[in-house]
Design a protein around this motif. Structure first.
Motif, mmCIF file in Angstrom:
data_model
loop_
_atom_site.group_PDB
_atom_site.id
_atom_site.type_symbol
_atom_site.label_atom_id
_atom_site.label_comp_id
_atom_site.label_asym_id
_atom_site.label_seq_id
_atom_site.Cartn_x
_atom_site.Cartn_y
_atom_site.Cartn_z
ATOM 1 N N VAL A 145 18.517 -22.679 -18.661
ATOM 2 C CA VAL A 145 17.583 -21.659 -18.166
ATOM 3 C C VAL A 145 17.353 -20.586 -19.250
ATOM 4 O O VAL A 145 17.611 -19.402 -19.079
ATOM 5 C CB VAL A 145 18.047 -21.013 -16.832
ATOM 6 N N HIS A 161 18.198 -15.972 -24.732
ATOM 7 C CA HIS A 161 18.345 -15.216 -23.499
ATOM 8 C C HIS A 161 18.343 -16.227 -22.372
ATOM 9 O O HIS A 161 17.486 -17.105 -22.336
ATOM 10 C CB HIS A 161 17.161 -14.261 -23.276
ATOM 11 N N ARG A 162 19.303 -16.080 -21.466
ATOM 12 C CA ARG A 162 19.306 -16.937 -20.278
ATOM 13 C C ARG A 162 18.914 -16.081 -19.095
ATOM 14 O O ARG A 162 19.428 -14.984 -18.911
ATOM 15 C CB ARG A 162 20.691 -17.562 -20.065
ATOM 16 N N GLU A 163 17.995 -16.606 -18.295
ATOM 17 C CA GLU A 163 17.475 -15.828 -17.180
ATOM 18 C C GLU A 163 18.394 -15.966 -15.967
ATOM 19 O O GLU A 163 18.445 -17.013 -15.336
ATOM 20 C CB GLU A 163 16.074 -16.326 -16.829
ATOM 21 N N LEU A 164 19.130 -14.910 -15.666
ATOM 22 C CA LEU A 164 20.004 -14.945 -14.494
ATOM 23 C C LEU A 164 19.221 -14.469 -13.269
ATOM 24 O O LEU A 164 18.080 -14.043 -13.375
ATOM 25 C CB LEU A 164 21.222 -14.053 -14.725
ATOM 26 N N GLU A 165 19.854 -14.509 -12.123
ATOM 27 C CA GLU A 165 19.210 -14.046 -10.899
ATOM 28 C C GLU A 165 19.097 -12.519 -10.926
ATOM 29 O O GLU A 165 19.919 -11.836 -11.538
ATOM 30 C CB GLU A 165 20.033 -14.472 -9.672
ATOM 31 N N ILE A 168 18.023 -10.070 -14.436
ATOM 32 C CA ILE A 168 19.004 -9.822 -15.501
ATOM 33 C C ILE A 168 18.943 -10.983 -16.495
ATOM 34 O O ILE A 168 18.823 -12.136 -16.088
ATOM 35 C CB ILE A 168 20.449 -9.771 -14.941
ATOM 36 N N GLU A 169 19.023 -10.669 -17.755
ATOM 37 C CA GLU A 169 19.086 -11.718 -18.772
ATOM 38 C C GLU A 169 20.420 -11.649 -19.502
ATOM 39 O O GLU A 169 20.890 -10.563 -19.807
ATOM 40 C CB GLU A 169 17.943 -11.551 -19.783
ATOM 41 N N GLU A 170 20.985 -12.819 -19.748
ATOM 42 C CA GLU A 170 22.233 -12.894 -20.510
ATOM 43 C C GLU A 170 21.872 -13.272 -21.940
ATOM 44 O O GLU A 170 21.082 -14.186 -22.161
ATOM 45 C CB GLU A 170 23.120 -13.976 -19.882
ATOM 46 N N ARG B 11 29.540 -11.843 -11.664
ATOM 47 C CA ARG B 11 28.815 -11.336 -12.827
ATOM 48 C C ARG B 11 29.049 -9.843 -12.969
ATOM 49 O O ARG B 11 28.929 -9.103 -12.014
ATOM 50 C CB ARG B 11 27.316 -11.592 -12.653
ATOM 51 N N VAL B 97 22.115 -20.050 -11.760
ATOM 52 C CA VAL B 97 21.835 -20.289 -13.180
ATOM 53 C C VAL B 97 23.142 -20.654 -13.899
ATOM 54 O O VAL B 97 23.172 -21.576 -14.708
ATOM 55 C CB VAL B 97 21.178 -19.036 -13.806
ATOM 56 N N GLY B 187 25.755 -10.009 -24.549
ATOM 57 C CA GLY B 187 25.301 -8.839 -23.790
ATOM 58 C C GLY B 187 24.391 -9.210 -22.643
ATOM 59 O O GLY B 187 24.184 -10.396 -22.359
ATOM 60 N N PHE B 188 23.875 -8.190 -22.002
ATOM 61 C CA PHE B 188 22.944 -8.381 -20.884
ATOM 62 C C PHE B 188 21.765 -7.427 -21.049
ATOM 63 O O PHE B 188 21.901 -6.364 -21.634
ATOM 64 C CB PHE B 188 23.636 -8.078 -19.542
ATOM 65 N N GLU B 189 20.619 -7.830 -20.483
ATOM 66 C CA GLU B 189 19.443 -6.950 -20.484
ATOM 67 C C GLU B 189 18.810 -6.984 -19.115
ATOM 68 O O GLU B 189 18.792 -8.030 -18.470
ATOM 69 C CB GLU B 189 18.421 -7.458 -21.504
ATOM 70 N N GLN B 251 14.151 -14.872 -6.782
ATOM 71 C CA GLN B 251 15.526 -15.049 -7.233
ATOM 72 C C GLN B 251 15.760 -14.449 -8.623
ATOM 73 O O GLN B 251 16.754 -13.794 -8.862
ATOM 74 C CB GLN B 251 15.800 -16.544 -7.283
ATOM 75 N N SER B 252 14.807 -14.708 -9.536
ATOM 76 C CA SER B 252 14.985 -14.183 -10.889
ATOM 77 C C SER B 252 14.230 -12.876 -11.078
ATOM 78 O O SER B 252 14.193 -12.329 -12.164
ATOM 79 C CB SER B 252 14.540 -15.217 -11.919
#
Lengths: 263, 317
Positions: A145, A161-165, A168-170, B11, B97, B187-189, B251-252
């Protein structure tokens, strides 16, 4: 660097359809390039345009009829394509993740790409598992993803970047070679130009059987049985407003006023 | 006896709701043949998570404290080792995911079949019957598997386990091969795109693929302005770059709970529904009477949006 894109032709179903056994009647189906794979092709072609990838190769498991879909990928900029098919795959209700993994892995081993891209899922069977399964099978790294890929590959890493629920992106770094499953929205897939379509007819489309790629038939036996297919039961008690557009919109207007959300 | 190993999801220091749903699904499956339900918590504050996950139905909670955040290489190694120790018949993971980032690898490593995005499960101790959707939710299928299977479950299909239980909590001493870790979370964004917060709106006018062309968005903007509503959308509109990411419901994207949600030209894919099903009143405008959105709408207009929307604008002008 070489990029390989796993491309699938999927079946789209009309709004009205009939089910025959565990299949949708053929007259209600149409074939198209899997939406998610369209984004994967675009990403690979953009990498080539950026001078990072030298060659973009596509691989498809499918019968001769899907060559039109493969040509779409070629018309969008892929350099050449490989199509795998075999009599033993004919008539399978679904080809499962394990069988696809065996076939794609054999092709990837032969082609030896640095990067494998594919859609997050297929629009028809929605398994969303093949990319990661292939990576594990080959000892490649992977990212599922992916909705952003840095195009510099510093130090042999893919930064994704992985698209989380939940919006939020990881941010993750992955060692190459890697398999990335591509989410929609990562780029804007191009339409094939007329020149691209003409050129696609002349590009190489190599057809191979399982024995050509060294996959034993016994390795592609599907591990499950599709036992039933049906339309989901409607669980709703939805009120359908009848009438022409003027009548239905005034019923909606009335409701919005009653709820106090519009004046 | 069918033992089940379920893998929790967390998470940034929080357990995700699906972890409690997995307990319900796992317990049901284990109950059908009198097996045990094992839970595993990997990475993060595992002891705190173990306390929260200690719900009725869980027999044993295995904790693996190794790093803070999700890492698929660690998950794959731990679950593989735990599977060899416990020999459960089914490995259950969320169809999140992250679940989709390790479950297929585990299936491949253990040479097990995988069935993803399941919405119902049954077993007689020998075979597993998994129900799932195909063709974007237009059909449901049942799929029969013999032997051990890796299964991912869809969120919100099983109720969350709520009652505190008395499971054994056991640290699992996994042997992590550091050389086999080839991925690092850096990291996270958060999604960006202006200062509109669709989760605060009372009235959302939401648009999907049915709008067909970017130019047609003006019609919906006009409606939103006329109704003094906030404009939101399903995923394809954001993917096309027609609206910024912070307008995406699903969801995303954002979870929204307005008084009224008007879904215009939205078919109602499960990922979208996950973000808007908590709306007080849902109205669907769609030409397809069989679109999944019709199942969750309170009211529906089965008609062309290009006929209905101008009438609605006129009514409020």
């Amino acid at each position: 660097m070489k990029a390989l894109v796993a491309v699938k032709e999927v079946m789209l179903v009309e709004d009205e359809f009939e089910i025959e056994g565990v299949e949708i009647a053929e007259q209600h189906l149409s074939a198209d390039l899997n939406e998610w794979d369209g984004y994967a092709i675009e990403e690979a072609v953009e990498l080539q345009e950026d001078g990072i990838v030298d060659e973009v190769v596509t691989v498809t498991i499918g019968p001769e009829e899907c060559e039109q879909t493969i040509r779409q990928a070629l018309a969008k900029g892929a350099d050449r394509s490989i199509r795998i098919w075999d009599d033993t795959l004919e008539g399978a209700d679904l080809i499962d993740v394990d069988a696809k993994t065996e076939i794609l892995s054999a092709v990837i081993e032969e082609e030896n790409p640095d990067l494998v891209l594919t859609g997050v899922q297929a629009g028809d069977d929605s398994f969303a598992a093949t990319g990661v399964s292939v990576a594990e099978n080959l000892g490649f790294q992977w990212g599922a993803v992916v909705n952003h890929l840095e195009h510099d590959f510093e130090d042999g890493l893919a930064s994704v970047h992985r698209e989380l629920e939940g919006g939020i992106e990881e941010l993750t770094d992955l060692e190459l070679p890697a398999v990335l499953t591509i989410q929609t929205g990562i780029n804007e897939p191009r339409y094939a130009s007329l020149r691209g379509i003409r050129q696609a007819q002349r590009k190489e489309l190599d057809v191979k059987t399982l024995s050509d790629i060294g996959v034993d038939e016994s390795r592609i036996a599907t591990e499950f049985e599709l036992t039933d297919m049906y339309e989901p039961e409607s669980k709703s008690d939805t009120t359908i407003w009848e009438g022409n557009a003027g009548e239905t919109s005034s019923k909606l207007g009335e409701l919005l006023r009653d709820k106090g959300v519009a004046q | 006896m069918t033992d089940v190993l379920a893998v929790t999801d967390h998470r940034r220091g929080d357990l995700r709701d699906i972890s409690y749903e997995l307990i319900t699904a796992g317990r049901e499956l284990a109950d059908e043949t009198g097996g045990d339900l094992h839970l595993v918590i990997i990475n993060g504050p595992v002891d705190r998570f173990a306390q929260k996950c200690n719900r009725v139905g869980v027999d044993t909670i295995h904790t693996v404290s190794y790093g803070e955040e999700f890492n698929h290489d660690i998950y794959t190694q731990v679950i593989t080792q735990l599977y060899h120790n416990l020999a459960p018949k089914y490995i259950l993971t969320p169809n999140s995911v992250n679940g989709l980032d390790y479950a297929p690898a585990i299936a491949n490593r253990l040479d097990l079949p995988i069935v993803t995005d399941t919405i119902d499960l049954e077993t007689d101790g020998k075979s597993l019957v998994a129900t799932r959707e195909m063709y974007g939710g237009k059909v449901e299928t049942t799929n029969q598997y013999e032997g051990n299977v890796v299964v991912t479950i869809r969120g919100a299909e099983w109720p969350a386990a709520e009652v505190t239980g008395d499971a054994k909590v056991k640290p699992f001493d996994a042997e992590i091969d550091e050389d086999a870790i080839g991925s690092t979370v850096t990291g996270f964004e958060e999604a960006v795109g202006g200062n509109v917060d669709i989760s605060e709106a009372d009235l959302l006018v939401s648009i999907g693929r049915g709008i067909e062309e970017k130019e047609n968005l003006d019609l919906i903007r006009n409606l939103a302005d006329t109704l003094d509503a906030t404009l939101s959308s399903s995923r394809p509109i954001v993917d096309n770059g027609w609206l910024p990411k912070n307008r995406q419901v699903g969801q995303s994207g954002k979870v929204v709970t307005p008084e009224v949600y008007i879904a215009i030209g939205i078919s109602g894919a499960v990922q979208h529904v996950a973000g808007m099903k908590g709306s007080d009143t849902i109205i669907a405008i769609n030409t397809d009477p069989n679109a999944p959105i019709m199942d969750i709408a309170d009211y529906a207009i089965v008609d062309d949006l290009f006929d209905v929307v101008p009438e609605l604008i006129e009514e409020f002008q």
